[in-house]
Design a protein around this motif. Structure first.
Motif, mmCIF file in Angstrom:
data_model
loop_
_atom_site.group_PDB
_atom_site.id
_atom_site.type_symbol
_atom_site.label_atom_id
_atom_site.label_comp_id
_atom_site.label_asym_id
_atom_site.label_seq_id
_atom_site.Cartn_x
_atom_site.Cartn_y
_atom_site.Cartn_z
ATOM 1 N N LEU A 69 0.928 -1.147 0.109
ATOM 2 C CA LEU A 69 -0.180 -0.041 -0.081
ATOM 3 C C LEU A 69 1.017 1.316 -0.089
ATOM 4 O O LEU A 69 0.417 2.442 -0.520
ATOM 5 N N SER A 70 1.930 1.243 0.501
ATOM 6 C CA SER A 70 3.005 2.378 0.567
ATOM 7 C C SER A 70 3.383 2.739 -1.048
ATOM 8 O O SER A 70 3.659 3.829 -1.188
ATOM 9 N N ASN A 71 3.362 1.425 -1.684
ATOM 10 C CA ASN A 71 3.743 1.993 -3.128
ATOM 11 C C ASN A 71 2.665 2.890 -3.766
ATOM 12 O O ASN A 71 3.058 3.609 -4.697
ATOM 13 N N TYR A 72 1.672 2.643 -3.221
ATOM 14 C CA TYR A 72 0.183 3.459 -3.809
ATOM 15 C C TYR A 72 0.174 4.688 -2.942
ATOM 16 O O TYR A 72 -1.024 5.443 -3.163
ATOM 17 N N LYS A 73 1.204 5.034 -2.259
ATOM 18 C CA LYS A 73 0.842 6.145 -1.451
ATOM 19 C C LYS A 73 -0.269 6.364 -0.376
ATOM 20 O O LYS A 73 -0.773 7.308 -0.299
ATOM 21 N N MET A 74 -0.519 5.018 0.150
ATOM 22 C CA MET A 74 -1.833 4.995 0.826
ATOM 23 C C MET A 74 -1.533 5.002 2.400
ATOM 24 O O MET A 74 -0.715 4.257 2.808
ATOM 25 N N PRO A 75 -1.989 6.251 3.213
ATOM 26 C CA PRO A 75 -1.616 6.333 4.448
ATOM 27 C C PRO A 75 -2.237 5.170 5.220
ATOM 28 O O PRO A 75 -3.382 4.527 4.879
ATOM 29 N N GLN A 76 -1.519 4.783 6.344
ATOM 30 C CA GLN A 76 -1.969 3.442 6.886
ATOM 31 C C GLN A 76 -1.775 3.745 8.468
ATOM 32 O O GLN A 76 -0.834 4.503 8.902
ATOM 33 N N LEU A 77 -2.511 3.241 9.245
ATOM 34 C CA LEU A 77 -2.431 3.346 10.788
ATOM 35 C C LEU A 77 -2.625 2.118 11.470
ATOM 36 O O LEU A 77 -3.495 1.661 11.393
ATOM 37 N N THR A 78 -1.675 1.464 11.959
ATOM 38 C CA THR A 78 -1.538 0.132 12.763
ATOM 39 C C THR A 78 -1.902 0.257 14.099
ATOM 40 O O THR A 78 -1.204 0.958 14.706
ATOM 41 N N TYR A 79 -3.170 -0.219 14.600
ATOM 42 C CA TYR A 79 -3.430 -0.140 16.003
ATOM 43 C C TYR A 79 -3.149 -1.331 16.696
ATOM 44 O O TYR A 79 -3.233 -1.523 17.997
ATOM 45 N N GLY A 80 -2.754 -2.648 15.884
ATOM 46 C CA GLY A 80 -2.462 -3.881 16.705
ATOM 47 C C GLY A 80 -1.185 -4.056 16.915
ATOM 48 O O GLY A 80 -0.472 -3.335 17.066
ATOM 49 N N SER A 81 -0.596 -5.308 16.639
ATOM 50 C CA SER A 81 0.829 -5.587 16.829
ATOM 51 C C SER A 81 1.543 -4.806 15.694
ATOM 52 O O SER A 81 1.214 -4.830 14.600
ATOM 53 N N PRO A 82 2.857 -4.524 16.171
ATOM 54 C CA PRO A 82 3.614 -3.616 15.001
ATOM 55 C C PRO A 82 4.122 -4.553 14.084
ATOM 56 O O PRO A 82 4.500 -5.694 14.242
ATOM 57 N N TYR A 139 -7.740 0.730 23.667
ATOM 58 C CA TYR A 139 -7.309 2.123 23.981
ATOM 59 C C TYR A 139 -6.520 2.615 22.583
ATOM 60 O O TYR A 139 -6.577 3.726 22.013
ATOM 61 N N SER A 140 -5.939 1.773 21.980
ATOM 62 C CA SER A 140 -5.091 2.116 20.556
ATOM 63 C C SER A 140 -6.169 2.461 19.665
ATOM 64 O O SER A 140 -5.786 3.040 18.810
ATOM 65 N N VAL A 141 -7.166 1.608 19.740
ATOM 66 C CA VAL A 141 -8.116 1.640 18.499
ATOM 67 C C VAL A 141 -8.719 3.181 18.586
ATOM 68 O O VAL A 141 -9.094 4.024 17.629
ATOM 69 N N TYR A 142 -9.157 3.438 19.963
ATOM 70 C CA TYR A 142 -9.649 4.850 20.371
ATOM 71 C C TYR A 142 -8.871 5.751 19.785
ATOM 72 O O TYR A 142 -9.459 6.682 19.018
ATOM 73 N N ASN A 143 -7.595 5.674 20.007
ATOM 74 C CA ASN A 143 -6.633 6.923 19.675
ATOM 75 C C ASN A 143 -6.294 6.887 18.348
ATOM 76 O O ASN A 143 -6.197 7.820 17.743
ATOM 77 N N ALA A 144 -6.209 5.865 17.627
ATOM 78 C CA ALA A 144 -6.164 5.560 16.121
ATOM 79 C C ALA A 144 -7.411 6.528 15.434
ATOM 80 O O ALA A 144 -6.926 7.188 14.504
ATOM 81 N N VAL A 145 -8.425 6.287 15.654
ATOM 82 C CA VAL A 145 -9.737 6.925 15.111
ATOM 83 C C VAL A 145 -9.579 8.396 15.179
ATOM 84 O O VAL A 145 -9.750 9.017 14.471
ATOM 85 N N TYR A 146 -9.099 8.855 16.621
ATOM 86 C CA TYR A 146 -9.061 10.135 16.895
ATOM 87 C C TYR A 146 -7.924 10.842 16.016
ATOM 88 O O TYR A 146 -7.794 12.001 15.806
ATOM 89 N N ALA A 147 -6.964 9.854 16.120
ATOM 90 C CA ALA A 147 -5.702 10.509 15.283
ATOM 91 C C ALA A 147 -5.910 10.888 13.937
ATOM 92 O O ALA A 147 -5.532 11.938 13.197
ATOM 93 N N VAL A 148 -6.586 9.799 13.097
ATOM 94 C CA VAL A 148 -7.312 10.102 11.840
ATOM 95 C C VAL A 148 -7.982 11.376 11.677
ATOM 96 O O VAL A 148 -8.081 12.345 10.881
ATOM 97 N N ALA A 149 -9.050 11.332 12.740
ATOM 98 C CA ALA A 149 -9.943 12.523 12.703
ATOM 99 C C ALA A 149 -9.297 13.785 13.049
ATOM 100 O O ALA A 149 -9.493 14.952 12.086
ATOM 101 N N HIS A 150 -8.333 14.020 13.689
ATOM 102 C CA HIS A 150 -7.589 15.107 13.975
ATOM 103 C C HIS A 150 -6.784 15.645 12.780
ATOM 104 O O HIS A 150 -6.469 16.635 12.156
ATOM 105 N N ALA A 151 -6.225 14.381 11.979
ATOM 106 C CA ALA A 151 -5.357 14.625 10.891
ATOM 107 C C ALA A 151 -6.231 15.216 9.731
ATOM 108 O O ALA A 151 -5.685 16.018 8.902
ATOM 109 N N VAL A 152 -7.451 14.566 9.456
ATOM 110 C CA VAL A 152 -8.336 15.230 8.384
ATOM 111 C C VAL A 152 -8.646 16.564 8.772
ATOM 112 O O VAL A 152 -8.893 17.437 7.798
ATOM 113 N N ASP A 153 -8.774 16.969 9.938
ATOM 114 C CA ASP A 153 -9.495 18.250 10.300
ATOM 115 C C ASP A 153 -8.131 19.230 10.010
ATOM 116 O O ASP A 153 -8.534 20.224 9.511
ATOM 117 N N SER A 154 -7.009 18.808 10.339
ATOM 118 C CA SER A 154 -5.782 19.847 10.020
ATOM 119 C C SER A 154 -5.806 19.860 8.609
ATOM 120 O O SER A 154 -5.133 21.036 8.153
#
Length: 714
Positions: A5-18, A256-271
């Motif tokens: 997905l990085s080859n297609y410049k698709m932003p991703q956010l992993t909230y589980g195991s790294p 807790y990671s899922v919660y923060n991930a959703v809000y991180a995307v929301a804040h990024a979209v807002d910015s």
């Protein structure tokens, strides 16, 4: 998927195991809701070192992140003193066709773990690792294999859940386990949100019905009949009645990671929407949010996002796209109703000061019942207690060792010390060789029995000498006193008196004055006494030689000769003593080494050579006196003292010949006592062998003490 997905410049956010990504450059289009794993692994290391768990086993899942942990991190553990009894993989399930092979390998792994002498096992894996581990422990009961309680240390990637067929299995194996988790906090409204979920209300959630059926073992009218289901799903079932092993309603690190991930995307979209790059605002189309900008631009805002969540904690990413956060350390407590509780007992906070990075509350940890709530040990062998040192076992890992007692004179004041060390000079080891005790200062004093007895002896002999001297003065005109030169007799008695009193200088705390005086006084006074004896004997010999007709020796007989002998002898000894004082005089000193438990306060001789020169000259005078007296012992004379002097010098020489080996073998204050005893005994030998025969005649046989008797006997 992250790389593709990085080859297609698709932003991703992993909230589980790294994920394991070798390329962490800014051009990689993903972020992790997982802190830097290095802090995580170093936290595990600090936990092991804190509890001194240096002998462990490692079990890991067949995934790339776990293999990197084994190959890159475990060598660091070894460098810090951790040894591994075994390092094994969970069996890899490739397909249903290899299930028999998997179970066989699983039982082999189980046997290795249970037979291990390590009480602590580190498990690196993910959610399926717990399922496999639980399955192996459960199946062992059917094969009559004992389950030995271990302390499981689990990485933060692992989560707990019970599959449908595992729901009734015992949870006791995990009681007392310690795990790491991404830091989480209580989120207001979260539990109410969960308890409000209902399949009747969530029409567009296609997964909730499947979850509901599996969780509550029921089926819906509008779905296919499930033969395993015992009842119909009414939708009125509540999640809070489920045991925590089936479903946790509290906020976990994962949620807790899922919660923060959703809000991180929301804040990024807002910015992104409010930035200067905005061309058009975000458009709502049928309830779906659409971005008018290219998606790859969102990654820039996602990487630089920073905000405070509703719990008041900051959410941001570092330069590698990893979450800047701490890890919690959890202690697991299980209950008989298939529930468990994870208690926070510590944390790993990389942003804290160095001494606060690792925090652990040991009292809050619940240990497995096998250890009776005492801190468990996990070492290759027992602790080497203080007083012992470690010796590595040949052919064994470096943390396997034998415990050997410290060599004599050394201690170890901590457990598991590699080397023993000597005490400071003013201290000595106790019997257990684990503590240094302050040495007591020791010297021959008037307050101890030995010092008192020697002082009384010296004073008693001095008093006897005074009585003898007084008796001789009283009878100074009698022939027996006049015979053999009464002035020499008086000088000899005075020197003996001074010799007895000289012994008192050796008793008491050594001071500069007494150290200088004692040896000088001893050498000169004894030279005076022995030279008097030599002069007496020489006078007798020359007197008989002078009786021959025409002898020139007659000129030497008289007081002049005796004065020359005495003065010459004393002058030589005084010269030796003066040279001693001028070059290296005696001085007060501390002997730290001759006595184990004492610091001996002594007079350092300064020059041992000069000390033995003084003794040597005394010995020379004594040998000459003994020789002359021995040759003159049979000369005819009523009052001839030569035979008594011979015996007295024999006693004198015997005392000082035995003094040297005895003095050299004695230690501490007993060296001084030996010297005092030699002074008193040799002086008493002269007094007791020369004077009693004359005293006998003066006091008990006065009829023999007259000139007529003297001439008649001649």
């Amino acid at each position: 998927m992250a790389s593709i997905l990085s080859n297609y410049k698709m932003p991703q956010l992993t909230y589980g195991s790294p994920s394991v990504v070798n390329n962490k450059s800014p051009s990689v289009f993903f972020q992790w809701m997982f802190p830097n794993r290095d802090h995580h692994y170093m936290g595990i290391l600090q936990l092991l070192l804190h509890f001194r768990w240096t002998w462990i086993g490692v079990i890991y899942l067949h995934v790339q992140s776990a293999e990197e942990f084994v190959h890159n991190v475990l060598p660091i553990f070894s460098q810090k003193g951790i040894c591994f009894d075994f390092i094994e993989q969970f069996p890899k399930i490739a397909s249903s066709n290899n299930i028999v092979d998997v179970m066989g390998k699983g039982m082999d792994l189980y046997n290795i773990a249970m037979r291990s002498t390590a009480n602590v096992l580190v498990v690196h894996g993910e959610i399926q690792s717990m399922m496999i581990l639980r399955m192996l422990l459960h199946l062992s009961k059917f094969e009559d294999r004992p389950v030995k309680k271990k302390i499981w240390v689990m990485t933060a990637q692992m989560e707990f859940t019970s599959l449908a067929f595992q729901r009734d299995w015992d949870l006791d194996f995990i009681h007392g386990a310690i795990s790491f988790a991404i830091h989480s906090d209580k989120m207001r409204g979260f539990q109410e949100f969960l308890l409000g979920r209902n399949p009747q209300l969530e029409k567009e959630d296609g997964f909730i019905k499947d979850f509901w059926k599996d969780t509550f073992k029921c089926w819906f009218h509008d779905s296919e009949f499930d033969m395993k289901a015992e009842k119909i799903c009414t939708g009125e079932e509540t999640l809070d009645r489920l045991p925590s092993s089936v479903f946790e309603t509290s906020m976990t690190g994962h949620s807790y990671s899922v919660y923060n991930a959703v809000y991180a995307v929301a804040h990024a979209v807002d910015s992104m929407g409010s930035s200067k790059f905005r061309q058009r605002r975000v458009v709502v189309d049928g309830g779906t949010w659409k971005l008018s900008q290219p998606l790859w631009q969102l990654h820039h805002f996602l990487r630089s996002i920073s905000f405070n969540n509703s719990a008041g904690e900051e959410v941001s990413f570092d330069q590698n796209g990893e979450l800047v956060a701490r890890f919690d350390i959890l202690s697991w407590v299980t209950f008989s109703n298939q529930s468990f509780l994870r208690v926070k007992v510590g944390r790993i906070d990389p942003k804290a000061p160095p001494d606060k990075v690792f925090i652990i509350s040991e009292d809050a940890i619940v240990w497995p019942s096998r250890f009776d709530q005492a801190r468990p040990l996990s070492m290759c062998n027992g602790i080497c207690r203080s007083g012992y040192r470690r010796m590595k076992k040949e052919g064994e890992p470096f943390c396997c060792y034998d415990c050997l007692p410290c060599p004599e004179g050394k201690i170890s004041d901590h457990e598991d010390m590699d080397e023993c060390f000597p005490c400071p000079e003013d201290q000595y080891p106790n019997n257990e060789q684990n503590l240094c005790i302050l040495k007591v200062k020791s010297f021959l004093s008037y307050e101890e029995p030995l010092g008192v007895s020697l002082a009384i002896s010296a004073l008693s002999l001095s008093f006897i000498t005074v009585l003898v001297f007084g008796t001789f003065v009283k009878y100074h005109d009698t022939p027996i006193v006049k015979a053999n030169n009464r002035h020499l007799t008086y000088t000899l008695l005075i020197s003996l008196l001074l010799s007895f009193l000289c012994a008192l200088l050796f008793i008491g705390r050594p001071e500069k004055g007494t150290c200088l005086l004692r040896q000088m006084a001893f050498g000169i006074i004894f030279s005076l006494a022995v030279s008097c004896v030599l002069a007496k004997t020489t006078t007798v010999v020359l007197a008989f030689m002078a009786t021959k007709p025409g002898s020139s020796i007659r000129n030497w007989v008289g007081r002049r000769l005796t004065v020359c002998i005495v003065l010459f002898s004393c002058l030589i000894q005084a010269t030796i003593c003066t040279g001693w004082l001028a070059t290296s005089p005696p001085f007060p000193d501390f002997d730290m080494h001759s006595m184990t438990e004492e610091i001996v306060l002594e007079c350092n001789e300064g020059s041992v050579t000069k000390f033995y020169c003084v003794l040597g000259f005394l010995g020379f005078l004594a040998v000459v006196s003994f020789t002359v007296a021995f040759l003159a012992r049979r000369l005819p004379d009523s009052f001839n003292e030569s035979k008594f002097i011979t015996f007295s010098m024999l006693v004198f020489c015997s005392v000082w010949l035995t003094f040297i080996p005895t003095y050299l073998s004695a230690k501490g204050k007993y060296m001084v006592a030996v010297e005092i005893f030699s002074i008193l005994s040799s002086s008493a030998g002269l007094l007791g062998c020369i004077f009693p025969p004359k005293l006998y005649i003066m006091m008990l046989k006065p009829e023999l003490n007259n000139r007529e008797q003297l001439l008649r006997r001649k």
